[in-house]
Write a protein that holds these residues in place. Structure first.
Motif, PDB file in Angstrom:
ATOM      1  N   TYR A 235       0.747  -1.204   0.066  1.00 46.72           N
ATOM      2  CA  TYR A 235      -0.079  -0.020   0.020  1.00 46.72           C
ATOM      3  C   TYR A 235       0.814   1.402  -0.081  1.00 46.72           C
ATOM      4  CZ  TYR A 235      -3.753  -3.236   0.938  1.00 46.72           C
ATOM      5  OH  TYR A 235      -4.660  -4.139   1.020  1.00 46.72           O
ATOM      6  N   ASN A 236       2.107   1.247   0.559  1.00 44.76           N
ATOM      7  CA  ASN A 236       2.910   2.350   0.299  1.00 44.76           C
ATOM      8  C   ASN A 236       3.712   2.274  -0.768  1.00 44.76           C
ATOM      9  OD1 ASN A 236       5.039   4.235   1.104  1.00 44.76           O
ATOM     10  ND2 ASN A 236       6.120   3.015   2.342  1.00 44.76           N
ATOM     11  N   THR A 237       3.291   2.926  -2.006  1.00 36.85           N
ATOM     12  CA  THR A 237       3.541   2.548  -3.409  1.00 36.85           C
ATOM     13  C   THR A 237       4.789   3.369  -3.479  1.00 36.85           C
ATOM     14  OG1 THR A 237       2.302   4.600  -3.980  1.00 36.85           O
ATOM     15  CG2 THR A 237       1.231   2.377  -4.036  1.00 36.85           C
ATOM     16  N   ASN A 238       5.361   4.358  -2.821  1.00 37.47           N
ATOM     17  CA  ASN A 238       6.816   4.799  -3.064  1.00 37.47           C
ATOM     18  C   ASN A 238       7.287   5.277  -1.900  1.00 37.47           C
ATOM     19  OD1 ASN A 238       6.214   7.910  -2.795  1.00 37.47           O
ATOM     20  ND2 ASN A 238       4.446   7.073  -4.050  1.00 37.47           N
ATOM     21  N   THR A 239       8.609   5.305  -1.672  1.00 40.16           N
ATOM     22  CA  THR A 239       9.283   5.987  -0.613  1.00 40.16           C
ATOM     23  C   THR A 239      10.662   6.381  -1.143  1.00 40.16           C
ATOM     24  OG1 THR A 239       9.840   5.515   1.794  1.00 40.16           O
ATOM     25  CG2 THR A 239      10.508   3.758  -0.101  1.00 40.16           C
ATOM     26  N   SER A 240      11.236   7.112  -0.003  1.00 44.76           N
ATOM     27  CA  SER A 240      12.702   7.788  -0.685  1.00 44.76           C
ATOM     28  C   SER A 240      13.438   7.902   0.529  1.00 44.76           C
ATOM     29  CB  SER A 240      12.269   9.211  -0.922  1.00 44.76           C
ATOM     30  OG  SER A 240      11.608  10.105  -0.151  1.00 44.76           O
ATOM     31  N   LEU A 241      14.750   8.257   0.199  1.00 42.56           N
ATOM     32  CA  LEU A 241      15.948   8.369   1.059  1.00 42.56           C
ATOM     33  C   LEU A 241      16.955   9.112   0.700  1.00 42.56           C
ATOM     34  CD1 LEU A 241      17.166   6.970   3.746  1.00 42.56           C
ATOM     35  CD2 LEU A 241      18.098   5.306   2.231  1.00 42.56           C
ATOM     36  N   ILE A 242      17.808   9.968   1.550  1.00 42.91           N
ATOM     37  CA  ILE A 242      18.985  10.613   1.070  1.00 42.91           C
ATOM     38  C   ILE A 242      20.082   9.869   1.757  1.00 42.91           C
ATOM     39  CG2 ILE A 242      20.284  12.797   1.340  1.00 42.91           C
ATOM     40  CD1 ILE A 242      17.860  14.259   0.949  1.00 42.91           C
ATOM     41  N   VAL A 243      21.360   9.541   0.886  1.00 44.24           N
ATOM     42  CA  VAL A 243      22.437   8.918   1.215  1.00 44.24           C
ATOM     43  C   VAL A 243      23.469   9.894   0.939  1.00 44.24           C
ATOM     44  CG1 VAL A 243      24.070   7.077   1.122  1.00 44.24           C
ATOM     45  CG2 VAL A 243      21.584   6.796   0.651  1.00 44.24           C
ATOM     46  N   PRO A 244      24.169  10.593   2.253  1.00 44.93           N
ATOM     47  CA  PRO A 244      25.300  11.394   2.118  1.00 44.93           C
ATOM     48  C   PRO A 244      26.543  10.601   1.992  1.00 44.93           C
ATOM     49  CG  PRO A 244      24.404  11.342   4.474  1.00 44.93           C
ATOM     50  CD  PRO A 244      23.591  10.447   3.640  1.00 44.93           C
ATOM     51  N   ILE A 245      27.492  11.051   1.142  1.00 48.42           N
ATOM     52  CA  ILE A 245      28.634  10.330   0.764  1.00 48.42           C
ATOM     53  C   ILE A 245      29.647  11.337   1.182  1.00 48.42           C
ATOM     54  CG2 ILE A 245      30.192   8.886  -0.558  1.00 48.42           C
ATOM     55  CD1 ILE A 245      27.535   7.777  -1.660  1.00 48.42           C
ATOM     56  N   LYS A 246      30.243  11.270   2.120  1.00 53.15           N
ATOM     57  CA  LYS A 246      31.607  12.237   2.316  1.00 53.15           C
ATOM     58  C   LYS A 246      32.786  12.600   1.307  1.00 53.15           C
ATOM     59  CE  LYS A 246      35.080  13.662   5.524  1.00 53.15           C
ATOM     60  NZ  LYS A 246      35.651  13.202   7.037  1.00 53.15           N
ATOM     61  N   ASP A 247      32.936  13.562   0.649  1.00 47.48           N
ATOM     62  CA  ASP A 247      33.703  14.162  -0.135  1.00 47.48           C
ATOM     63  C   ASP A 247      33.278  13.861  -1.918  1.00 47.48           C
ATOM     64  OD1 ASP A 247      35.480  15.314   1.596  1.00 47.48           O
ATOM     65  OD2 ASP A 247      36.407  13.394   1.856  1.00 47.48           O
ATOM     66  N   THR A 248      31.853  13.462  -1.584  1.00 45.63           N
ATOM     67  CA  THR A 248      31.137  12.982  -2.899  1.00 45.63           C
ATOM     68  C   THR A 248      29.951  13.861  -3.248  1.00 45.63           C
ATOM     69  OG1 THR A 248      32.181  11.016  -2.889  1.00 45.63           O
ATOM     70  CG2 THR A 248      30.516  11.256  -4.357  1.00 45.63           C
ATOM     71  N   GLY A 249      28.929  13.802  -2.279  1.00 44.19           N
ATOM     72  CA  GLY A 249      27.673  14.537  -2.548  1.00 44.19           C
ATOM     73  C   GLY A 249      26.607  13.740  -1.785  1.00 44.19           C
ATOM     74  N   TYR A 250      25.316  14.153  -2.255  1.00 46.14           N
ATOM     75  CA  TYR A 250      24.148  13.561  -1.613  1.00 46.14           C
ATOM     76  C   TYR A 250      23.209  12.793  -2.796  1.00 46.14           C
ATOM     77  CZ  TYR A 250      25.019  16.762   2.399  1.00 46.14           C
ATOM     78  OH  TYR A 250      25.416  17.500   3.462  1.00 46.14           O
ATOM     79  N   ILE A 251      23.175  11.609  -2.529  1.00 48.03           N
ATOM     80  CA  ILE A 251      22.380  10.708  -3.380  1.00 48.03           C
ATOM     81  C   ILE A 251      20.982  10.405  -2.811  1.00 48.03           C
ATOM     82  CG2 ILE A 251      22.146   8.347  -4.619  1.00 48.03           C
ATOM     83  CD1 ILE A 251      25.092   8.112  -4.477  1.00 48.03           C
ATOM     84  N   ALA A 252      20.173  11.105  -3.643  1.00 53.47           N
ATOM     85  CA  ALA A 252      18.639  10.674  -3.440  1.00 53.47           C
ATOM     86  C   ALA A 252      17.914   9.505  -4.031  1.00 53.47           C
ATOM     87  CB  ALA A 252      17.884  11.799  -3.553  1.00 53.47           C
ATOM     88  N   ILE A 253      17.319   8.592  -3.375  1.00 52.52           N
ATOM     89  CA  ILE A 253      16.762   7.275  -3.876  1.00 52.52           C
ATOM     90  C   ILE A 253      15.237   7.274  -3.684  1.00 52.52           C
ATOM     91  CG2 ILE A 253      16.866   4.713  -3.828  1.00 52.52           C
ATOM     92  CD1 ILE A 253      19.416   5.149  -2.580  1.00 52.52           C
ATOM     93  N   ARG A 254      14.665   7.202  -4.812  1.00 52.28           N
ATOM     94  CA  ARG A 254      13.270   7.099  -4.644  1.00 52.28           C
ATOM     95  C   ARG A 254      12.735   5.642  -5.422  1.00 52.28           C
ATOM     96  NH1 ARG A 254       9.860  10.860  -3.347  1.00 52.28           N
ATOM     97  NH2 ARG A 254      10.706  13.116  -2.873  1.00 52.28           N
ATOM     98  N   ALA A 255      11.736   4.945  -4.761  1.00 47.87           N
ATOM     99  CA  ALA A 255      11.675   3.666  -5.224  1.00 47.87           C
ATOM    100  C   ALA A 255       9.997   3.604  -5.181  1.00 47.87           C
ATOM    101  CB  ALA A 255      11.984   2.698  -4.078  1.00 47.87           C
ATOM    102  N   SER A 256       9.615   3.235  -6.315  1.00 43.31           N
ATOM    103  CA  SER A 256       8.057   2.772  -6.415  1.00 43.31           C
ATOM    104  C   SER A 256       8.062   1.135  -6.916  1.00 43.31           C
ATOM    105  CB  SER A 256       7.518   3.899  -7.645  1.00 43.31           C
ATOM    106  OG  SER A 256       7.517   5.080  -7.277  1.00 43.31           O
ATOM    107  N   LEU A 257       6.640   0.843  -6.488  1.00 43.74           N
ATOM    108  CA  LEU A 257       6.550  -0.274  -6.566  1.00 43.74           C
ATOM    109  C   LEU A 257       5.549  -0.424  -7.909  1.00 43.74           C
ATOM    110  CD1 LEU A 257       6.635  -3.111  -5.458  1.00 43.74           C
ATOM    111  CD2 LEU A 257       4.109  -2.720  -4.418  1.00 43.74           C
ATOM    112  N   MET A 258       5.962  -1.426  -8.669  1.00 43.95           N
ATOM    113  CA  MET A 258       5.218  -1.594 -10.284  1.00 43.95           C
ATOM    114  C   MET A 258       4.727  -3.109 -10.328  1.00 43.95           C
ATOM    115  SD  MET A 258       7.612   0.586 -12.632  1.00 43.95           S
ATOM    116  CE  MET A 258       8.675  -0.717 -12.800  1.00 43.95           C
ATOM    117  N   LEU A 259       3.696  -3.258 -11.038  1.00 42.81           N
ATOM    118  CA  LEU A 259       3.340  -4.836 -11.513  1.00 42.81           C
ATOM    119  C   LEU A 259       3.518  -4.960 -13.248  1.00 42.81           C
ATOM    120  CD1 LEU A 259      -0.026  -5.075  -9.330  1.00 42.81           C
ATOM    121  CD2 LEU A 259       2.333  -6.125  -8.923  1.00 42.81           C
ATOM    122  N   THR A 260       3.834  -6.121 -13.474  1.00 37.90           N
ATOM    123  CA  THR A 260       4.135  -6.271 -15.018  1.00 37.90           C
ATOM    124  C   THR A 260       2.565  -7.013 -15.297  1.00 37.90           C
ATOM    125  OG1 THR A 260       4.503  -8.832 -14.376  1.00 37.90           O
ATOM    126  CG2 THR A 260       6.282  -7.157 -14.357  1.00 37.90           C
TER     127      THR A 260
END
Length: 350
Positions: A235-260
């Motif tokens: 029921y939680n069809t999408n969610t997100s997260l920020i991953v900080p990586i020192k001396d590199t930057g911030y990566i944002a990850i978003r995930a969504s559920l799909m059905l074939t």
């Protein structure tokens, strides 16, 4: 048993010899091994809001079963779940106190030769910045963690939590070295196997793997966590997260559920540099802004003048000015324009 002062000194020593949180956690685990008998470990840095992993130091035998443990963490009720340890205030748990009731023990740990598990939430200022998990094998002597082991870990928990907070909220000035203007897209199946990806996503996955010292076929822990949560709660069809990586930057990850078309579950991941909107709440916590200071900042970003902010928030003009002085001190800026640039404008994507 070594006291709090000893572990504070040890933590400082580990910090001096570390360039990042991974090295710090590894050194602290080695220090713990001189005082506690354990056979395997996993120490995770977490996002305080979601409790998702943003990177883990993991012993190789646990790495092999980590995905199974992560899936069960979100899919079934069990003993000493990480979220329970945090939300309940218990903060530490020994699985041998209730192994007969643990699905995780019966289905994963015991079949792989483990007899006990000790979990600890690394809490600082009422926020969780990591989880420390230690494991014992059946052939260990003794095969279970003792009361004195738990007492020692209770001493170490807030010390490590404070340091992990500093690592997680270290302000990174760099921008990610990836293609501008392109969305990083990955499609994976429910076993977390990559089905397809574009060039940008491949580059960012490589950065995440390098950050955790993983091989090309291994799935980074943030993706394991975010996908396990998504698959466990359709029921939680999408969610997100920020991953900080020192001396590199911030990566944002978003995930969504799909059905074939055959009703098979797949997950679409958007992996990109974090945007200004995504960074705002992260930085507000990093700079230790209070809820009221956060409200003032949101008004400032909109360009609203002081008198109108006072009216909108139901406080006096002078109180707004007092809040601004404190905010400027915390963020280390001298005026509104610098504040907006430092916590918002500089993260706008081209």
């Amino acid at each position: 048993m070594k006291d709090t002062q000893y572990w504070r000194r040890k933590s400082e020593q580990c910090l001096k010899h570390s360039e990042n949180s991974f090295e710090y956690r590894q050194l602290m685990i080695e220090a713990l091994r001189t005082q506690i008998n354990f056979d395997a470990y996993c120490c995770t840095l977490t996002d305080a809001h979601t409790l998702f992993s943003v990177g883990a130091v993991t012993e190789h035998s646990i790495e092999a079963i980590h995905q199974e443990i992560m899936e069960l963490e979100y899919a079934v009720e069990d003993m000493n779940k990480y979220e329970f340890l945090v939300r309940s205030g218990q903060h530490i748990g020994r699985l041998s106190d209730s192994t007969s009731q643990s699905f995780r023990y019966r289905e994963v740990l015991e079949p792989n030769g483990f007899s006990d598990e000790l979990r600890a939430a690394l809490i600082y200022q009422e926020q969780c910045y990591g989880f420390l998990t230690l494991f014992k094998r059946a052939e260990s002597e003794p095969p279970f963690f003792q009361d004195e082991d738990l007492a020692l870990i209770e001493i170490v928990m807030p010390i490590m939590g404070e340091r992990l907070k500093e690592f997680h909220h270290y302000i990174i000035e760099e921008r990610l070295p990836t293609v501008e203007g392109e969305q990083g897209i990955v499609i994976i199946d429910k076993e977390l196997r990559v089905l397809s990806s574009n060039t940008k996503a491949y580059e960012l996955l490589s950065i995440l793997r390098k950050y955790e010292s993983l091989t090309e076929w291994q799935v980074p822990k943030p993706i394991q966590a975010i996908c396990a949560s998504l698959l466990a709660d359709s029921y939680n069809t999408n969610t997100s997260l920020i991953v900080p990586i020192k001396d590199t930057g911030y990566i944002a990850i978003r995930a969504s559920l799909m059905l074939t078309s055959l009703q098979e579950q797949q997950i679409a991941l958007l992996i990109n540099e974090a945007s200004s909107r995504e960074m705002l709440n992260f930085l507000i916590m990093a700079y230790n802004l209070t809820p009221r200071e956060k409200e003032v900042v949101f008004e400032i970003i909109k360009g609203i003048p002081t008198k109108e902010i006072a009216f909108n928030l139901g406080i006096s003009h002078y109180t707004v000015q007092d809040h601004l002085k404190v905010i400027f001190q915390k963020v280390k800026v001298s005026n509104r324009n610098e504040l907006v640039w430092k916590i918002f404008s500089r993260f706008q994507l081209d």
